[in-house]
Write an enzyme that holds these catalytic residues in place. Structure first.
Site, PDB file in Angstrom:
ATOM      1  N   HIS A  48      53.384  28.534   9.156  1.00 16.11           N
ATOM      2  CA  HIS A  48      53.342  28.528   7.649  1.00 16.11           C
ATOM      3  C   HIS A  48      52.595  29.825   7.323  1.00 16.11           C
ATOM      4  O   HIS A  48      53.151  30.285   6.014  1.00 16.11           O
ATOM      5  CB  HIS A  48      52.358  27.452   7.032  1.00 16.11           C
ATOM      6  CG  HIS A  48      50.772  27.714   7.157  1.00 16.11           C
ATOM      7  ND1 HIS A  48      50.070  27.182   8.060  1.00 16.11           N
ATOM      8  CD2 HIS A  48      49.757  28.446   6.192  1.00 16.11           C
ATOM      9  CE1 HIS A  48      48.749  27.621   7.736  1.00 16.11           C
ATOM     10  NE2 HIS A  48      48.921  28.579   6.538  1.00 16.11           N
TER      11      HIS A  48
ATOM     12  N   ASP B 264      51.752  24.517  14.568  1.00 19.08           N
ATOM     13  CA  ASP B 264      51.639  25.338  13.641  1.00 19.08           C
ATOM     14  C   ASP B 264      51.449  26.772  13.810  1.00 19.08           C
ATOM     15  O   ASP B 264      50.598  27.603  13.514  1.00 19.08           O
ATOM     16  CB  ASP B 264      50.806  24.971  12.075  1.00 19.08           C
ATOM     17  CG  ASP B 264      51.030  25.775  11.006  1.00 19.08           C
ATOM     18  OD1 ASP B 264      51.743  26.665  10.891  1.00 19.08           O
ATOM     19  OD2 ASP B 264      50.503  25.266   9.753  1.00 19.08           O
TER      20      ASP B 264
ATOM     21  N   SER C 241      43.921  30.795   8.027  1.00 23.97           N
ATOM     22  CA  SER C 241      45.038  30.437   8.789  1.00 23.97           C
ATOM     23  C   SER C 241      45.507  31.386   9.787  1.00 23.97           C
ATOM     24  O   SER C 241      45.655  32.553   9.342  1.00 23.97           O
ATOM     25  CB  SER C 241      46.024  30.253   7.732  1.00 23.97           C
ATOM     26  OG  SER C 241      45.965  28.640   7.168  1.00 23.97           O
TER      27      SER C 241
HETATM   28  N1  ARG Z   1      47.160  23.563   4.320  1.00 25.17           N
HETATM   29  C1  ARG Z   1      47.231  24.483   5.101  1.00 25.17           C
HETATM   30  C2  ARG Z   1      46.726  25.982   4.391  1.00 25.17           C
HETATM   31  O1  ARG Z   1      46.216  25.814   3.363  1.00 25.17           O
HETATM   32  C3  ARG Z   1      48.478  24.556   5.585  1.00 25.17           C
HETATM   33  C4  ARG Z   1      49.600  24.766   4.721  1.00 25.17           C
HETATM   34  C5  ARG Z   1      51.140  24.879   5.111  1.00 25.17           C
HETATM   35  N2  ARG Z   1      51.716  23.789   5.207  1.00 25.17           N
HETATM   36  C6  ARG Z   1      52.227  22.899   3.926  1.00 25.17           C
HETATM   37  N3  ARG Z   1      52.708  21.744   4.328  1.00 25.17           N
HETATM   38  N4  ARG Z   1      52.226  23.188   2.900  1.00 25.17           N
HETATM   39  O2  ARG Z   1      47.613  26.816   4.390  1.00 25.17           O
HETATM   40  N1  GLU Z   2      46.083  26.752   5.866  1.00 25.50           N
HETATM   41  C1  GLU Z   2      44.984  27.637   5.269  1.00 25.50           C
HETATM   42  C2  GLU Z   2      45.523  29.021   5.310  1.00 25.50           C
HETATM   43  O1  GLU Z   2      46.578  29.281   4.907  1.00 25.50           O
HETATM   44  C3  GLU Z   2      43.906  27.309   6.114  1.00 25.50           C
HETATM   45  C4  GLU Z   2      43.221  26.009   5.675  1.00 25.50           C
HETATM   46  C5  GLU Z   2      42.012  26.176   4.931  1.00 25.50           C
HETATM   47  O2  GLU Z   2      41.991  26.605   3.914  1.00 25.50           O
HETATM   48  O3  GLU Z   2      40.855  26.142   5.439  1.00 25.50           O
HETATM   49  O4  GLU Z   2      44.392  29.727   5.420  1.00 25.50           O
END
Ligand code: ARG
Ligand code: GLU
Length: 730
Positions: free
Chosen positions: A87, A223, A654
């Site tokens: 991502h 991921d 991330s």
């Molecule tokens: N929650 C994770 C972050 O904050 C992954 C986000 C990407 N994935 C998604 N399905 N939007 O970045």
């Molecule tokens: N998916 C998040 C990012 O893009 C990390 C997840 C979080 O917020 O801990 O940094």
């Protein structure tokens, strides 16, 4: 103020032995020796603080790279191979995708250096060293100064400090406030500008479970994606050139093949973006009661509209993929955050903490009225904060054409300020930006979003925040009429709904282009709205905000003065941090207990043929059927996919490496559990967990799924848990 930062160290240093639980905290790498090394070792760490951060020798920090300024990544080979999340590289993967050659759907694996794909604008930033510049930045600051006086002296001091750094052309110095401005650190960085895409799994692996599983445990997403840093022949940063060569790192992370077990020490090293650990309860209740519900509702409306169009058409699905994912991500995070805050009674806990704080203050303490004053300020700012979020979410984030107009406004301003020269200086950037913008733009979707969100804006905000030209009665509309027709008319008569018309304008002479832009109806509407926003919303908002920030600086310091037994760490601010914890399951609700590891069997169990989130490719099913796990299975013959731990992470982490007790890579951080996303405001060891992909799953995908053995050969695979005496008999 003058002795603040010394005091902080002494306080933190002398109470290290009193820490009751590990996991909480995002620590500065150069202070680990002083503050954390003992505890880390007692939790199982085998290396020293010096091995993590040193300016005199290669250390772990030399393998940690800020990816594009928004994610973390790490070097995993002597040839500059860079590992980050799928991502995080998503925008790049998308930019190389077309309907005929869809890298999102099919994945991508460069067979050799030549096939690696350049990415304009993508950077990889290393931290060379970190300096404490608090004394210099806070010189002359007095407690009685007003917010404005204080800030202008700090700005002047910052400029002076900046001048003392003699930097190479490819270096930068970034100075950031810590502890709400009670301390300042300078980060000297080296920025590489040629970063190429090496490999990405198909989204059925890299984004498996998509938004349904996002922020959720148990998780089964691979991921990850692979990039490579290129340098000039002296190993220094350079713009993209076919002559550039793979970067030779000072350090790269060896990869442990031995996996993890519950209770193992883990450490996450990266660039956490933003947290607010030291807020008063009045701020938390504002998030819970006002801001989160509003932002969640706005994004829900926007997402529903995009989803409808994306399901209808494959090309639209590609076009809107990254945009949708970005909007969906925080929409879901805010829901989880509110849920976690409620579930752990965070508000009541803060109130108890504040009562305790108040009680501990000396009768003549200058902080006696601080909490009351903060409460008053948060109540004053409430309506402006809500309007501010509404405007930003709608005009700057969810409606694309209005947010694009902000770019054009910069161009017009440059012309009006500095004439043709100012205009021409920006033009190339604006053109590149515009090309990318229109690649991902669909006028019909945008109109529908604009109309629906405008309706919410008008309905849910006080009338004084709605400019007259957007009020129905002034537009000759019925009280409940939708904005559809009005928006449609505006878009129809605008030149900026199509790339051809927009480019035709940008190709005119500066004078003619500026006049065409200014007479465009959407530009005019957006400009008026923005001017209104600035006068009626952001100016009063910022005035109160300044007061709040000043009081927060005092409150943070006051908490440190009062709770001498508590160990304080600075809020995240996109600077390099270390957090450590253990591989650990959790119990989110009564009678529910989560174990810390998921397996490939769980991926297959979630498989829904043809589904847009849970589909799998035939190769994956075949490998599973054949149990073809190679050297990557655990000792029970199962292939691990993800695991969780008590490391305190946030957005920006991330792509951060999960590192074992010996400094080897064991996983790749990519998410947190839903109930635990409130750790940005209120870390609670009982439910805050970060989610990582097991590095063995990554290697398995690269090797068995993609057949990219040449990449595995570049890496250094190690067996830290192997017992040296027990030789395997065959
Ligand atoms: N929650 C994770 C972050 O904050 C992954 C986000 C990407 N994935 C998604 N399905 N939007 O970045
Ligand atoms: N998916 C998040 C990012 O893009 C990390 C997840 C979080 O917020 O801990 O940094």
């Amino acid at each position: 103020m003058k002795h603040t930062f010394k005091g902080i160290f002494i306080i933190m240093f002398s109470f290290i032995s009193c820490i009751s639980y590990a996991g909480e905290g995002m620590w500065l790498p150069q202070l680990l020796k002083l503050l954390n090394e003992n505890e880390m070792k007692s939790m199982g760490m085998k290396i020293s603080a010096d091995d993590i951060y040193s300016v005199n020798k290669g250390s772990l920090k030399d393998a940690i790279v800020h990816f594009g300024g928004f994610c973390t990544s790490e070097i995993i080979s002597p040839n500059g191979l860079l590992l980050t999340n799928h991502h995080c590289g998503y925008g790049q993967i998308q930019s190389h995708s077309t309907v005929e050659n869809n890298l999102i759907k099919n994945g991508f694996w460069a067979k050799n250096y030549k096939e690696e794909l350049p990415n304009q604008g993508l950077t990889a930033t290393f931290i060379d060293y970190i300096d404490d510049v608090s004394t210099k930045v806070l010189t002359g600051i007095k407690p009685e100064m007003s917010a404005t006086e204080r800030q202008s002296l700090i700005d002047k001091n910052l400029a002076d400090v900046r001048k003392t750094y003699k930097l190479e052309a490819y270096q930068n110095v970034i100075i950031r406030p810590f502890f709400d401005g009670n301390q300042y650190f300078a980060f000297v960085t080296t920025v590489y500008r040629d970063v190429r895409l090496v490999g990405a799994p198909p989204e059925s692996i890299g984004k498996f479970g998509s938004d349904t599983d996002n922020w959720v445990w148990p998780r089964h997403t691979g991921d990850f994606s692979l990039f490579r840093i290129y340098a000039d022949k002296n190993n220094k940063p350079a713009d993209y050139s076919p002559e550039n060569v793979p970067y030779k790192p000072k350090h790269f992370l060896p990869i442990s093949m031995d996996g993890i077990a519950e209770g193992d020490f883990t450490m996450v090293f990266g660039f956490p973006g933003r947290t607010n650990q030291y807020l008063p309860s009045s701020a938390i209740s504002q998030v819970l009661e006002t801001l989160n519900p509003a932002k969640i509702a706005i994004r829900e409306t926007s997402l529903k509209i995009m989803d409808k169009y994306m399901r209808e058409d494959e090309a639209t699905k590609i076009k809107y993929a990254a945009k949708y994912a970005t909007i969906a991500n925080y929409w879901k995070k805010w829901i989880g955050e509110s849920m976690g805050l409620k579930q752990t009674n965070a508000l009541q806990k803060k109130l108890d903490y504040e009562a305790n704080f108040q009680q501990k203050l000396a009768a003549d303490s200058p902080y006696k009225n601080l909490l009351g004053e903060l409460q008053k300020l948060y109540s004053d700012i409430n309506q402006y904060a809500l309007a501010n979020d509404y405007y930003s979410e709608i005009a700057l984030r969810n409606v694309d054409l209005t947010s694009y107009m902000a770019t054009l406004r910069r161009l017009v301003n440059a012309y009006e300020k500095n004439g043709e020269a100012g205009y021409n200086e920006l033009l190339l950037n604006v053109k590149t930006f515009s090309t990318n913008f229109y690649n991902d733009f669909d006028s019909a979707i945008d109109q529908e979003k604009f109309s629906a969100l405008l309706d919410m804006y008008v309905k849910n905000l006080d009338k004084k925040f709605v400019p007259e030209f957007l009020q129905r009665e002034n537009l000759g509309m019925q009280p409940n009429e939708t904005y559809d027709q009005m928006i449609k008319d505006q878009y129809l008569s605008s030149s900026f709904t199509s790339v051809e018309d927009a480019m035709a304008i940008l190709n005119l002479s500066p004078e003619k282009a500026v006049s065409a832009i200014k007479s465009d109806p959407i530009f005019a509407l957006t400009s008026e709205w923005s001017a209104f926003f600035s006068k009626e919303i952001s100016t009063p908002y910022n005035n109160i905000r300044k007061e709040i920030d000043l009081k927060l600086a005092q409150y943070t310091k006051a908490q440190m003065d009062v709770f001498t037994e508590k160990r304080f760490y600075p809020d995240a601010n996109s600077t390099l941090r270390v957090t450590y914890g253990k591989v650990n399951g959790y119990e989110p609700r009564d009678a529910v207990k989560y174990s810390p590891v998921t397996y490939l069997d769980g991926v297959i169990a979630k498989y829904v043929p043809g589904d847009y989130e849970f589909d799998l490719q035939p190769k994956m099913l075949a490998l599973y059927k054949a149990k073809d796990y190679g050297a990557y299975a655990d000792k029970n013959g199962k292939l691990p996919v993800c695991f969780i731990g008590s490391n305190h992470t946030t957005g920006g982490n991330s792509g951060s490496p999960a590192i074992d007790a010996n400094g080897n890579l064991i996983g790749l951080n990519f998410d947190r559990v839903w109930e635990g996303t409130m750790s940005d405001i209120n870390y609670d060891a009982s439910i805050c967990r970060n989610i990582m992909v097991d590095v063995r799953y990554i290697l398995w995908v690269v090797d068995k799924y993609a057949g990219a053995e040449h990449l595995i050969k570049e890496m250094k695979l190690v067996h830290p848990k192997a017992m040296p005496i027990k030789k395997k008999k065959r």
